[in-house]
Scaffold this motif. Structure first.
Motif, PDB file in Angstrom:
ATOM      1  N   SER A   1       0.468  -3.615   0.979  1.00  0.00           N
ATOM      2  CA  SER A   1       1.838  -3.685   1.015  1.00  0.00           C
ATOM      3  C   SER A   1       2.104  -4.042   2.555  1.00  0.00           C
ATOM      4  O   SER A   1       1.973  -3.034   3.177  1.00  0.00           O
ATOM      5  CB  SER A   1       2.765  -2.882   0.189  1.00  0.00           C
ATOM      6  OG  SER A   1       2.366  -2.918  -1.298  1.00  0.00           O
ATOM      7  N   LEU A   2       2.876  -5.156   2.859  1.00  0.00           N
ATOM      8  CA  LEU A   2       3.505  -5.080   4.296  1.00  0.00           C
ATOM      9  C   LEU A   2       4.763  -4.636   4.285  1.00  0.00           C
ATOM     10  O   LEU A   2       5.585  -5.322   3.495  1.00  0.00           O
ATOM     11  CB  LEU A   2       3.106  -6.582   4.501  1.00  0.00           C
ATOM     12  CG  LEU A   2       3.529  -6.732   6.134  1.00  0.00           C
ATOM     13  CD1 LEU A   2       2.899  -5.803   6.995  1.00  0.00           C
ATOM     14  CD2 LEU A   2       3.415  -8.093   6.576  1.00  0.00           C
TER      15      LEU A   2
ATOM     16  N   LEU B   1      -8.779   4.877  -8.765  1.00  0.00           N
ATOM     17  CA  LEU B   1      -7.701   5.139  -9.520  1.00  0.00           C
ATOM     18  C   LEU B   1      -6.409   5.215  -8.740  1.00  0.00           C
ATOM     19  O   LEU B   1      -5.197   4.913  -9.155  1.00  0.00           O
ATOM     20  CB  LEU B   1      -7.654   6.374 -10.079  1.00  0.00           C
ATOM     21  CG  LEU B   1      -8.952   6.361 -11.384  1.00  0.00           C
ATOM     22  CD1 LEU B   1      -9.059   8.052 -11.653  1.00  0.00           C
ATOM     23  CD2 LEU B   1      -8.610   5.624 -12.419  1.00  0.00           C
ATOM     24  N   PHE B   2      -6.572   5.601  -7.478  1.00  0.00           N
ATOM     25  CA  PHE B   2      -5.304   5.637  -6.584  1.00  0.00           C
ATOM     26  C   PHE B   2      -5.305   4.796  -5.418  1.00  0.00           C
ATOM     27  O   PHE B   2      -6.390   4.159  -4.854  1.00  0.00           O
ATOM     28  CB  PHE B   2      -5.117   7.167  -6.137  1.00  0.00           C
ATOM     29  CG  PHE B   2      -4.994   8.228  -7.220  1.00  0.00           C
ATOM     30  CD1 PHE B   2      -3.871   8.719  -7.712  1.00  0.00           C
ATOM     31  CD2 PHE B   2      -5.739   8.787  -7.990  1.00  0.00           C
ATOM     32  CE1 PHE B   2      -3.395   9.437  -8.401  1.00  0.00           C
ATOM     33  CE2 PHE B   2      -5.828   9.644  -8.902  1.00  0.00           C
ATOM     34  CZ  PHE B   2      -4.473   9.973  -9.224  1.00  0.00           C
ATOM     35  N   GLU B   3      -3.976   4.551  -4.972  1.00  0.00           N
ATOM     36  CA  GLU B   3      -3.953   3.639  -3.708  1.00  0.00           C
ATOM     37  C   GLU B   3      -2.889   4.188  -2.684  1.00  0.00           C
ATOM     38  O   GLU B   3      -1.929   5.106  -3.407  1.00  0.00           O
ATOM     39  CB  GLU B   3      -3.615   2.046  -4.073  1.00  0.00           C
ATOM     40  CG  GLU B   3      -2.198   2.123  -4.811  1.00  0.00           C
ATOM     41  CD  GLU B   3      -1.586   0.749  -5.286  1.00  0.00           C
ATOM     42  OE1 GLU B   3      -2.665  -0.066  -4.907  1.00  0.00           O
ATOM     43  OE2 GLU B   3      -0.814   0.652  -5.841  1.00  0.00           O
ATOM     44  N   LYS B   4      -2.816   3.754  -1.521  1.00  0.00           N
ATOM     45  CA  LYS B   4      -2.014   4.331  -0.482  1.00  0.00           C
ATOM     46  C   LYS B   4      -0.986   3.246  -0.459  1.00  0.00           C
ATOM     47  O   LYS B   4      -1.104   2.176  -0.681  1.00  0.00           O
ATOM     48  CB  LYS B   4      -2.595   4.413   0.846  1.00  0.00           C
ATOM     49  CG  LYS B   4      -1.477   4.799   1.853  1.00  0.00           C
ATOM     50  CD  LYS B   4      -2.388   4.786   3.367  1.00  0.00           C
ATOM     51  CE  LYS B   4      -1.537   5.135   4.362  1.00  0.00           C
ATOM     52  NZ  LYS B   4      -2.254   4.905   5.796  1.00  0.00           N
ATOM     53  N   THR B   5       0.331   3.663  -0.457  1.00  0.00           N
ATOM     54  CA  THR B   5       1.670   2.884  -0.298  1.00  0.00           C
ATOM     55  C   THR B   5       2.509   3.408   0.547  1.00  0.00           C
ATOM     56  O   THR B   5       2.380   4.711   0.651  1.00  0.00           O
ATOM     57  CB  THR B   5       2.095   2.545  -1.737  1.00  0.00           C
ATOM     58  OG1 THR B   5       3.032   1.354  -1.814  1.00  0.00           O
ATOM     59  CG2 THR B   5       2.766   3.510  -2.522  1.00  0.00           C
TER      60      THR B   5
ATOM     61  N   THR C   1       4.383  -8.421  11.101  1.00  0.00           N
ATOM     62  CA  THR C   1       5.483  -8.317  11.388  1.00  0.00           C
ATOM     63  C   THR C   1       5.500  -8.026  13.010  1.00  0.00           C
ATOM     64  O   THR C   1       4.681  -7.756  13.673  1.00  0.00           O
ATOM     65  CB  THR C   1       5.971  -6.805  10.937  1.00  0.00           C
ATOM     66  OG1 THR C   1       5.212  -6.025  11.324  1.00  0.00           O
ATOM     67  CG2 THR C   1       6.127  -6.856   9.292  1.00  0.00           C
ATOM     68  N   ASP C   2       6.760  -8.682  13.593  1.00  0.00           N
ATOM     69  CA  ASP C   2       6.868  -8.495  14.985  1.00  0.00           C
ATOM     70  C   ASP C   2       7.626  -6.954  15.374  1.00  0.00           C
ATOM     71  O   ASP C   2       7.455  -6.159  14.680  1.00  0.00           O
ATOM     72  CB  ASP C   2       7.962  -9.619  15.181  1.00  0.00           C
ATOM     73  CG  ASP C   2       9.374  -9.662  14.691  1.00  0.00           C
ATOM     74  OD1 ASP C   2       9.658  -8.463  14.222  1.00  0.00           O
ATOM     75  OD2 ASP C   2      10.026 -10.575  14.713  1.00  0.00           O
ATOM     76  N   THR C   3       7.915  -6.896  16.824  1.00  0.00           N
ATOM     77  CA  THR C   3       8.514  -5.547  17.045  1.00  0.00           C
ATOM     78  C   THR C   3       9.863  -5.019  16.402  1.00  0.00           C
ATOM     79  O   THR C   3      10.070  -3.993  16.354  1.00  0.00           O
ATOM     80  CB  THR C   3       8.665  -5.753  18.626  1.00  0.00           C
ATOM     81  OG1 THR C   3       9.382  -6.667  18.932  1.00  0.00           O
ATOM     82  CG2 THR C   3       7.384  -5.651  19.490  1.00  0.00           C
TER      83      THR C   3
ATOM     84  N   MET D   1       0.406  -8.689  -0.407  1.00  0.00           N
ATOM     85  CA  MET D   1      -0.356  -9.664   0.347  1.00  0.00           C
ATOM     86  C   MET D   1      -1.922  -9.373   0.112  1.00  0.00           C
ATOM     87  O   MET D   1      -2.359  -8.191   0.132  1.00  0.00           O
ATOM     88  CB  MET D   1      -0.048 -10.041   1.758  1.00  0.00           C
ATOM     89  CG  MET D   1      -0.481  -8.770   2.749  1.00  0.00           C
ATOM     90  SD  MET D   1      -0.052  -9.282   4.307  1.00  0.00           S
ATOM     91  CE  MET D   1      -0.655  -8.094   5.279  1.00  0.00           C
ATOM     92  N   THR D   2      -2.786 -10.381   0.384  1.00  0.00           N
ATOM     93  CA  THR D   2      -4.231 -10.358   0.284  1.00  0.00           C
ATOM     94  C   THR D   2      -4.607  -9.772   1.887  1.00  0.00           C
ATOM     95  O   THR D   2      -4.044 -10.256   2.933  1.00  0.00           O
ATOM     96  CB  THR D   2      -4.880 -11.539   0.189  1.00  0.00           C
ATOM     97  OG1 THR D   2      -4.612 -11.965  -1.067  1.00  0.00           O
ATOM     98  CG2 THR D   2      -6.425 -11.404  -0.028  1.00  0.00           C
ATOM     99  N   LEU D   3      -5.558  -8.795   1.767  1.00  0.00           N
ATOM    100  CA  LEU D   3      -6.066  -8.313   3.056  1.00  0.00           C
ATOM    101  C   LEU D   3      -7.433  -8.672   3.198  1.00  0.00           C
ATOM    102  O   LEU D   3      -8.439  -8.741   2.519  1.00  0.00           O
ATOM    103  CB  LEU D   3      -6.093  -6.682   2.738  1.00  0.00           C
ATOM    104  CG  LEU D   3      -6.613  -5.771   4.118  1.00  0.00           C
ATOM    105  CD1 LEU D   3      -5.576  -6.206   5.195  1.00  0.00           C
ATOM    106  CD2 LEU D   3      -6.652  -4.252   3.537  1.00  0.00           C
ATOM    107  N   THR D   4      -7.611  -9.190   4.518  1.00  0.00           N
ATOM    108  CA  THR D   4      -8.698 -10.037   4.930  1.00  0.00           C
ATOM    109  C   THR D   4      -9.375  -9.357   6.399  1.00  0.00           C
ATOM    110  O   THR D   4      -8.379  -8.819   6.899  1.00  0.00           O
ATOM    111  CB  THR D   4      -8.729 -11.356   5.126  1.00  0.00           C
ATOM    112  OG1 THR D   4      -7.836 -11.676   6.119  1.00  0.00           O
ATOM    113  CG2 THR D   4      -8.247 -12.087   3.867  1.00  0.00           C
ATOM    114  N   PRO D   5     -10.464  -9.647   6.612  1.00  0.00           N
ATOM    115  CA  PRO D   5     -11.081  -9.222   8.033  1.00  0.00           C
ATOM    116  C   PRO D   5     -10.194  -9.825   9.075  1.00  0.00           C
ATOM    117  O   PRO D   5     -10.132  -9.207  10.277  1.00  0.00           O
ATOM    118  CB  PRO D   5     -12.258  -9.763   8.214  1.00  0.00           C
ATOM    119  CG  PRO D   5     -12.869  -9.918   6.866  1.00  0.00           C
ATOM    120  CD  PRO D   5     -11.609 -10.324   5.819  1.00  0.00           C
TER     121      PRO D   5
END
Length: 321
Positions: free
Chosen positions: A87-88, A272-276, A154-156, A102-106
């Protein structure tokens, strides 16, 4: 460390293994060289794992009789998928806090390091023919012509922006995908998917059979009971009481503000769990939460139940039961 519990548990296994030579490979960011802040090394290490830049795995020949038994991908989010999501957090035109899944990539990992900064360029809103990098790498060479791969950030001012990525970053994402897919194969993910489909099919057939048997038995019981009740001058019983099934783990969504972000749940039970991030009294904070719908697709193995009890006992907020 990105996964403290995972690291300490496997370090002890590593130190106690004496049957043959053992190797431990640990990723540690070079903060001055890579431009990582002193208080960001942990989050950057976690990003290395989540983005598939440096996935974790354990190869232990004591586990079973096949290569797939020896490889363990525990600790990686969504190990059955190519990429995981994140989540952004951003602010819209009115300054309200929003989230973009969004999808998270390298490529997102590379964005956080000085050595890759020159490979990103901000796109104008008018730029067209742009494709998210996770979709771009699936295109043929012919279909890539005239198109630009990009990622969200995201920008500043915390406003959403798109950044184009260079060919170097595209190659990095492709190489890391290939490496992760090799680990998935070694971990038996292809077999697991096939077995899961077979198991689901068999369970559906068994459930339908049990339903038919129970329906037949309950119908016979109701007829017999109704006949006895009628014989006694009483009204027949038409329904049976339902039986409650105790859930594998209890986590109420309304308890999220009580979370202290001790990291135990989403590090030791990443399946089971995720950070948000949530907003509490106008302030954004990190919390752990139960992945939506995960209890419908996870197998309640004895090992999982044991780890749930450990995590519940260690949860600082006391919201996992």
């Amino acid at each position: 460390a990105a996964l403290q519990g995972h690291f300490l548990r496997n370090t002890m296994e590593f130190l106690n293994y004496t049957d043959s030579p053992a190797v431990m490979d640990v990723y540690t960011p070079c903060q001055p060289e890579h431009g990582i802040a002193d208080d960001a090394s942990d989050s950057h290490a976690r990003l290395a794992v989540r983005s598939r830049m440096n996935p974790v795995f354990v190869h232990d020949p004591r586990r079973g009789n096949t290569l797939h038994d020896w490889f363990n991908l525990e600790g990686n989010p969504d190990p059955e998928k190519t990429w995981t999501t994140m989540s952004l957090e951003y602010k819209d035109g009115e300054g309200k806090l929003k989230k973009l899944q969004m999808t998270l990539t390298p490529a997102h990992f590379a964005l956080g390091e000085n050595r890759f900064k020159k490979h990103f360029r901000r796109l104008d809103e008018t730029d067209d023919d742009v494709v998210p990098i996770e979709d771009f790498i699936n295109l043929s060479k012919a279909d890539r012509k005239g198109r630009t791969a990009y990622i969200w950030t995201t920008d500043t001012n915390q406003h959403l922006v798109r950044l184009s990525v260079s060919g170097v970053v595209i190659e990095l994402v492709e190489e890391r995908r290939k490496y992760w897919q090799m680990l998935q194969y070694l971990g038996g993910q292809n077999i697991a998917a096939r077995d899961a489909a077979h198991r689901a099919s068999m369970e559906a057939i068994q459930a339908e059979y049990r339903k038919l048997v129970e329906s037949r038995d309950s119908t016979l019981d109701l007829i017999a009971h109704a006949m006895s009740e009628l014989g006694a001058g009483k009204a027949p019983v038409t329904a049976a009481a339902s039986v409650d099934v105790e859930p594998l783990v209890t986590y109420a969504i309304e308890d999220r503000p009580k979370c202290t972000n001790c990291k135990i749940c989403y590090q030791d039970l990443s399946e089971l769990f995720e950070k948000t991030r949530i907003e509490v009294d106008g302030i954004s904070k990190d919390v752990g939460q139960l992945i939506p719908g995960v209890l419908d697709r996870v197998d309640a193995t004895p090992d999982l139940k044991l780890r749930i009890r450990r995590v519940a006992a260690s949860c600082e907020g006391g919201i996992i039961r």
